[in-house]
Design a protein around this motif. Structure first.
Motif, short mmCIF file in Angstrom:
data_model
loop_
_atom_site.label_atom_id
_atom_site.label_comp_id
_atom_site.label_asym_id
_atom_site.label_seq_id
_atom_site.Cartn_x
_atom_site.Cartn_y
_atom_site.Cartn_z
N ARG A 1 108.38 100.20 -141.08
CA ARG A 1 108.47 99.04 -141.97
C ARG A 1 107.34 99.04 -143.01
O ARG A 1 107.02 98.00 -143.58
CB ARG A 1 108.48 97.73 -141.17
CG ARG A 1 109.75 97.56 -140.32
CD ARG A 1 109.88 96.14 -139.79
NE ARG A 1 109.90 95.14 -140.85
CZ ARG A 1 110.96 94.86 -141.62
NH1 ARG A 1 112.09 95.53 -141.45
NH2 ARG A 1 110.88 93.93 -142.53
N SER A 2 106.77 100.19 -143.23
CA SER A 2 105.76 100.34 -144.28
C SER A 2 106.41 100.92 -145.53
O SER A 2 106.90 102.06 -145.51
CB SER A 2 104.63 101.26 -143.82
OG SER A 2 103.83 101.65 -144.92
N ALA A 3 106.45 100.15 -146.60
CA ALA A 3 107.03 100.65 -147.85
C ALA A 3 106.26 101.87 -148.36
O ALA A 3 106.86 102.83 -148.87
CB ALA A 3 107.04 99.55 -148.91
N ASN A 4 104.94 101.84 -148.21
CA ASN A 4 104.12 102.98 -148.62
C ASN A 4 104.56 104.25 -147.91
O ASN A 4 104.74 105.31 -148.51
CB ASN A 4 102.64 102.71 -148.32
CG ASN A 4 102.01 101.76 -149.30
OD1 ASN A 4 102.46 101.61 -150.42
ND2 ASN A 4 100.95 101.10 -148.87
N ALA A 5 104.72 104.16 -146.59
CA ALA A 5 105.09 105.32 -145.79
C ALA A 5 106.47 105.83 -146.17
O ALA A 5 106.69 107.04 -146.31
CB ALA A 5 105.04 104.97 -144.31
N LEU A 6 107.42 104.92 -146.34
CA LEU A 6 108.80 105.30 -146.64
C LEU A 6 108.92 105.96 -148.02
O LEU A 6 109.60 106.98 -148.18
CB LEU A 6 109.71 104.08 -146.55
CG LEU A 6 109.90 103.50 -145.15
CD1 LEU A 6 110.57 102.13 -145.23
CD2 LEU A 6 110.73 104.45 -144.29
N HIS B 1 103.49 117.72 -142.53
CA HIS B 1 104.13 116.83 -141.55
C HIS B 1 103.68 115.39 -141.71
O HIS B 1 104.30 114.47 -141.15
CB HIS B 1 103.77 117.29 -140.12
CG HIS B 1 102.36 116.94 -139.74
ND1 HIS B 1 101.26 117.62 -140.23
CD2 HIS B 1 101.87 115.95 -138.92
CE1 HIS B 1 100.17 117.09 -139.73
NE2 HIS B 1 100.50 116.08 -138.94
N LEU B 2 102.62 115.14 -142.48
CA LEU B 2 102.00 113.82 -142.51
C LEU B 2 102.92 112.71 -143.02
O LEU B 2 103.00 111.65 -142.38
CB LEU B 2 100.73 113.87 -143.37
CG LEU B 2 99.49 114.49 -142.71
CD1 LEU B 2 98.36 114.62 -143.72
CD2 LEU B 2 99.05 113.65 -141.51
N PRO B 3 103.63 112.88 -144.15
CA PRO B 3 104.48 111.78 -144.61
C PRO B 3 105.56 111.39 -143.60
O PRO B 3 105.81 110.20 -143.38
CB PRO B 3 105.09 112.32 -145.91
CG PRO B 3 104.10 113.34 -146.39
CD PRO B 3 103.59 113.98 -145.15
N ARG B 4 106.21 112.39 -142.99
CA ARG B 4 107.24 112.08 -141.99
C ARG B 4 106.62 111.37 -140.77
O ARG B 4 107.19 110.41 -140.24
CB ARG B 4 107.94 113.37 -141.54
CG ARG B 4 109.06 113.13 -140.53
CD ARG B 4 109.64 114.44 -140.05
NE ARG B 4 110.22 115.20 -141.13
CZ ARG B 4 111.45 115.02 -141.60
NH1 ARG B 4 112.22 114.10 -141.05
NH2 ARG B 4 111.90 115.77 -142.59
N ALA B 5 105.44 111.84 -140.35
CA ALA B 5 104.78 111.23 -139.20
C ALA B 5 104.42 109.78 -139.49
O ALA B 5 104.59 108.90 -138.63
CB ALA B 5 103.52 112.03 -138.85
N TRP B 6 103.94 109.52 -140.71
CA TRP B 6 103.57 108.15 -141.08
C TRP B 6 104.82 107.26 -141.09
O TRP B 6 104.81 106.14 -140.55
CB TRP B 6 102.89 108.16 -142.44
CG TRP B 6 102.34 106.82 -142.86
CD1 TRP B 6 102.20 105.70 -142.10
CD2 TRP B 6 101.84 106.49 -144.16
NE1 TRP B 6 101.65 104.68 -142.84
CE2 TRP B 6 101.41 105.14 -144.10
CE3 TRP B 6 101.70 107.20 -145.35
CZ2 TRP B 6 100.88 104.49 -145.21
CZ3 TRP B 6 101.16 106.55 -146.45
CH2 TRP B 6 100.75 105.21 -146.38
N ALA B 7 105.91 107.74 -141.71
CA ALA B 7 107.14 106.94 -141.78
C ALA B 7 107.71 106.69 -140.39
O ALA B 7 108.30 105.63 -140.13
CB ALA B 7 108.16 107.65 -142.67
N THR B 8 107.56 107.65 -139.49
CA THR B 8 108.05 107.47 -138.12
C THR B 8 107.22 106.44 -137.37
O THR B 8 107.75 105.60 -136.62
CB THR B 8 108.02 108.82 -137.37
OG1 THR B 8 108.84 109.76 -138.07
CG2 THR B 8 108.53 108.66 -135.95
N ARG B 9 105.91 106.47 -137.57
CA ARG B 9 105.01 105.54 -136.88
C ARG B 9 105.12 104.13 -137.44
O ARG B 9 104.98 103.15 -136.70
CB ARG B 9 103.56 106.02 -137.02
CG ARG B 9 103.27 107.30 -136.26
CD ARG B 9 101.83 107.71 -136.50
NE ARG B 9 101.54 108.98 -135.83
CZ ARG B 9 100.36 109.32 -135.36
NH1 ARG B 9 99.35 108.49 -135.46
NH2 ARG B 9 100.17 110.49 -134.78
#
Length: 318
Positions: free
Chosen positions: A88-93, A77-85
């Motif tokens: 506007r983070s290119a790393n997360a997306l 779940h971590l990548p989706r959670a990071w992108a949701t939080r």
């Protein structure tokens, strides 16, 4: 000495290869996610962000880290959670999209291709010089079996930012293969075109040998008499020349400097053993040490066991 020989025998599966910072991150992610605390996600995000922000502009290292993290976190779940939080983070997306691709390869399809495309394009807008959003998008296009004009368009976007991006070439090799809707002729044309202009120690230097190993595996998979004489593949002109070129240069100190150099040396050791060129393979095993990659060793069973057995065969009598 007994101590040194025991150290030489010790092998381990290491997706991070020789990237110590990435290795520490993978271990930390395991330890952190086991705590089960409310702050676990925040801590994991902070750890991943710190590593991905290192070495700005080193696209080869960044691509390697994204690729390994995505494979490691497939199903998490971590990548989706990071992108949701942090939308506007290119790393997360990029990591979110790349993880979807890694999971899609395991399942045979993408669960949300439109969402993955959107993540890649938003990341590309936020970080226009970064090739990794386009590498992730290339993975999406490959899984979706998009038309060649679309796939080559994405591939060209990667190359405009990172000319010899290893993962881009790996994806294109897979896309053009007979197993994914291409043909053996397209693979040969692609490899020939690359070899004509690529520096011998480029990050994508292993594409030619990778194509030959795939062909060798295709022969093995057919079974019967063909599989029994599959070793003869390595005596054919194109396969022998590809193996010669790699064997004569890759093991030289400092020749391969890219992030996945140890993965390419694992490939070389595997191919040399398949060709019964044990003495040359022994030298490559010495350079590798005990760092094992899952592919291509997993085709023979457990990769660590297969690697260790082949290394012992290569060094027997030395």
């Amino acid at each position: 000495m007994a101590f040194l020989s025991s150290r030489r025998r010790r092998v381990r599966l290491a997706p991070e290869l020789d990237d110590q910072e990435l290795g520490k991150l993978l271990k930390s992610l395991v330890a952190t996610t086991r705590t089960g605390t409310i702050a676990t996600t925040d801590l994991c995000v902070a750890q991943m962000s710190r590593v991905l922000e290192q070495d700005p502009g080193d696209w080869d290292r960044r691509t390697h880290r994204m690729d390994v993290l995505a494979g490691y976190l497939a199903g998490s779940h971590l990548p989706r959670a990071w992108a949701t939080r942090e939308p506007r983070s290119a790393n997360a997306l990029v990591l979110h999209a790349w993880t979807q691709v890694a999971q899609g390869r395991l399942q045979g399809h993408l669960e949300d291709p439109a969402g993955a495309v959107d993540s890649c394009l938003r990341a590309a807008e936020l970080a226009p010089a970064d090739p990794t959003p386009w590498v992730a998008l290339l993975g999406v296009a490959r899984l979706e079996r998009r038309e060649q004009s679309q796939v080559f368009g994405v591939w060209n976007e990667v190359l405009a930012r990172d000319r010899w991006n290893r993962e881009a070439y790996v994806n294109m090799l897979g896309y053009l293969s007979p197993g994914e809707g291409g043909s053996r002729l397209q693979v040969l044309d692609f490899v020939d075109s690359l070899r004509a202009r690529m520096p011998a120690n480029a990050p994508c230097a292993a594409i030619e040998l990778t194509a030959q190993v795939h062909q060798y595996h295709a022969i093995l998979d057919r079974g019967g008499v063909e599989a029994l004489v599959a070793r003869s593949h390595w005596s054919q002109l194109m396969a022998a020349q590809a193996l010669d070129r790699a064997a004569h240069t890759w093991g030289q100190p400092g020749f391969l400097r890219h992030a996945k150099a140890l993965a390419d040396l694992n490939l070389l050791a595997y191919a040399l053993m398949a060709a019964e060129r044990r003495a040359e393979a022994g030298s490559v095993f010495e350079v590798i040490g005990g760092v094992v990659t899952a592919w291509p060793w997993r085709t023979g069973g457990d990769p660590v066991t297969e690697f260790d057995q082949m290394r012992q065969r290569a060094t027997a009598g030395q």
